[in-house]
Design an enzyme around this catalytic site. Structure first.
Site, PDB file in Angstrom:
ATOM      1  N   GLY A  15      81.105 -79.959 -32.517  1.00 50.55           N
ATOM      2  CA  GLY A  15      82.201 -80.627 -31.795  1.00 50.55           C
ATOM      3  C   GLY A  15      82.667 -81.856 -32.568  1.00 50.55           C
ATOM      4  NE  ARG A  76      79.549 -76.432 -30.834  1.00 45.66           N
ATOM      5  CZ  ARG A  76      80.486 -77.011 -30.069  1.00 45.66           C
ATOM      6  NH1 ARG A  76      81.567 -76.340 -29.734  1.00 45.66           N
ATOM      7  NH2 ARG A  76      80.331 -78.249 -29.633  1.00 45.66           N
ATOM      8  CG  ASP A 107      70.929 -80.765 -31.762  1.00 43.98           C
ATOM      9  OD1 ASP A 107      72.124 -80.413 -31.617  1.00 43.98           O
ATOM     10  OD2 ASP A 107      70.077 -80.647 -30.870  1.00 43.98           O
ATOM     11  CB  THR A 130      77.218 -85.384 -31.548  1.00 45.20           C
ATOM     12  OG1 THR A 130      77.255 -85.034 -30.156  1.00 45.20           O
ATOM     13  CG2 THR A 130      75.898 -86.085 -31.810  1.00 45.20           C
ATOM     14  CG  ASP A 132      76.972 -84.336 -26.367  1.00 45.79           C
ATOM     15  OD1 ASP A 132      77.919 -84.774 -25.696  1.00 45.79           O
ATOM     16  OD2 ASP A 132      76.787 -83.129 -26.570  1.00 45.79           O
ATOM     17  CG  ASP A 134      72.616 -84.382 -28.305  1.00 45.53           C
ATOM     18  OD1 ASP A 134      73.219 -84.828 -29.296  1.00 45.53           O
ATOM     19  OD2 ASP A 134      72.740 -83.214 -27.920  1.00 45.53           O
ATOM     20  NE  ARG A 176      76.992 -76.979 -24.586  1.00 47.51           N
ATOM     21  CZ  ARG A 176      77.993 -76.612 -25.375  1.00 47.51           C
ATOM     22  NH1 ARG A 176      78.955 -75.852 -24.924  1.00 47.51           N
ATOM     23  NH2 ARG A 176      78.026 -76.999 -26.629  1.00 47.51           N
TER      24      ARG A 176
END
Ligand code: F6P
Length: 327
Positions: A15, A76, A107, A130, A132, A134, A176
Site C-alpha cells: 500500500g 502487491r 512487512d 506503511t 499502519d 505495524d 487490517r
C-alpha cells in the site's frame, strides 16, 4: 571482502504511504552523491519481473518531496512469491547491472526481499513505508503520522456534527491487522472507546459504557474502530448497538483511503529523508539485508529477517489512558 556496489535500484511496494516520494528522492540523491547509478523500478516487484526499470537522475525527483502517493507506483505482486517470478526479476536486474536494492514498503514486501536476497546475491535494504506502523524495530513508519493527522482532522469535524445532534458516531479507520491509527487518532480526538484487532472486542463492555454515559447525560460519543477489529468493523458494531440500545441515535463514518493520500506531514518527510539517506549509506558500507528504522530518534539497523518476524508491541497503558480520559 564485499565487492563495491555501483548500481542500485529503488522500488515502492504494498500500500502506498505519504512520504514514499520523499524517501525515493533521498535514495536517488544520496546514491548520486556517492557516485552510484540509480534505477527506479516501477510498480514494485511487478516492475522487476516485467523489466519496467528506468534510470533516475537528480532531476527525476525534483518537486516530489511534498507529494503523496509514489512516483514509482506500487502494488502487491503474487508472482514474486514464486521462484520463477523471482528468477525473472533477478535476470532483469542483471541487464543494467543493478547490484543493490532499496525496498520501501511493509512487512509483506520485506518478506519478499528476504527470500530474494537469500536466493540471489543482491543486498536488499528495507525502509518501513506503511500507514499502519505495524513493523518492529522502528518507532514510526513513513506515512503513519500523515495518516493519523488526516484521521484526526476528519474525526474533529465529525465531533462537531455529533455534538449538534447528540449522536453516537462509530468511525472506522484503516488497519487490517494493526490498531495504531485507531489508537493514536482515538486518543487525540477524545474517543470514548477504541476497538482494535490486537484486542478482543467485548461488545457487552461497549454497550455498558454507552448506557452508563447516557445516564450521566454525556451526549457526544465517539467510538473509533480499526477496520480489522474482530467484531467486523464499524457497521457491525453499530448494528449491535442499535439492536441493544434502540433509543440511541447512531451514525457510521468509514474514513477509508483518504488516510493513504495527501501531502506528507513534516515529520514523515523528515523520517523518509533520513531513512532514504541511511539506506544508501548501508549499501555503500557493504551492509546486506538490513532494515532501517528510527528508535529514540536514532537510526536503528536490524537484519531484515528479524524485522519480518517481529511486530510492534502495543502498550496496554494506552488503553487505560483511553478509559480514564473519556470519563
Ligand atoms: O497496509 C495499509 C493499508 O492501508 C491497510 O491499513 C488496509 O487494510 C490496506 O492497506 C488496504 O489495502 P487496499 O488499498 O489494497 O485495499
Amino acid at each position: 571482502m564485499d565487492k563495491k556496489i555501483k548500481k542500485i535500484g529503488v522500488l515502492t511496494s504494498g500500500g502506498d504511504a505519504p512520504g514514499m516520494n520523499a524517501a525515493i528522492r533521498a535514495v536517488v540523491r544520496t546514491g548520486i552523491y556517492y557516485g552510484l547509478e540509480v534505477y527506479g523500478i516501477l510498480r514494485g516487484y511487478a516492475g522487476m519481473i516485467e523489466n519496467d526499470i528506468i534510470k533516475m537522475e537528480s532531476r527525476s525527483v525534483a518537486n516530489i518531496i511534498q507529494r503523496g502517493g509514489t512516483i514509482l507506483k506500487t502494488g502487491r505482486c503474487d508472482e514474486f512469491f514464486d521462484y520463477e517470478g523471482r528468477k525473472k526479476a533477478y535476470n532483469n536486474l542483471k541487464k543494467p547491472g543493478i547490484d543493490g536494492l532499496v525496498i520501501i514498503g511493509g512487512d509483506g514486501s520485506f518478506r519478499g526481499a528476504q527470500i530474494f536476497s537469500n536466493e540471489f546475491d543482491i543486498p536488499c535494504i528495507g525502509l518501513p513505508g506503511t500507514i499502519d506502523k505495524d513493523i518492529a524495530g522502528t518507532d514510526f513508519t513513513i506515512g503513519f503520522d500523515t495518516a493519523v493527522n488526516t484521521a484526526v482532522e476528519a474525526i474533529d469535524k465529525i465531533r462537531d456534527t455529533a455534538e449538534a445532534h447528540d449522536r453516537l458516531f462509530i468511525i472506522e479507520v484503516m488497519g487490517r491487522d494493526a490498531g495504531y491509527i485507531a489508537l493514536h487518532s482515538g486518543i487525540a480526538t477524545g474517543a470514548e472507546n477504541i476497538l482494535i484487532p490486537e484486542r478482543k472486542t467485548v461488545i457487552e463492555d461497549v454497550i455498558t459504557a454507552i448506557a452508563e454515559k447516557e445516564r450521566r447525560q454525556k451526549m457526544v460519543n465517539l467510538i473509533v474502530v480499526a477496520e480489522g477489529e474482530e467484531f467486523g468493523g464499524a457497521y457491525e458494531v453499530a448494528k449491535v448497538i442499535k439492536e441493544r440500545l434502540p433509543e440511541q441515535e447512531v451514525r457510521v463514518c468509514v474514513l477509508g483511503h483518504i488516510q493513504r493520500g495527501g501531502s506528507p506531514s513534516c515529520f514523515d518527510r523528515l523520517i523518509a529523508s533520513r531513512m532514504g539517506y541511511a539506506a544508501v549509506e548501508c549499501l555503500v558500507e557493504g551492509k546486506h539485508n538490513v532494515f532501517v528504522g528510527i528508535l529514540n530518534n536514532r537510526m536503528h539497523y536490524i537484519p531484515l529477517n528479524e524485522a519480518v518476524k517481529k511486530k510492534q508491541r502495543l502498550s496496554e497503558e494506552w488503553m487505560r489512558i483511553v478509559k480514564i480520559l473519556s470519563a
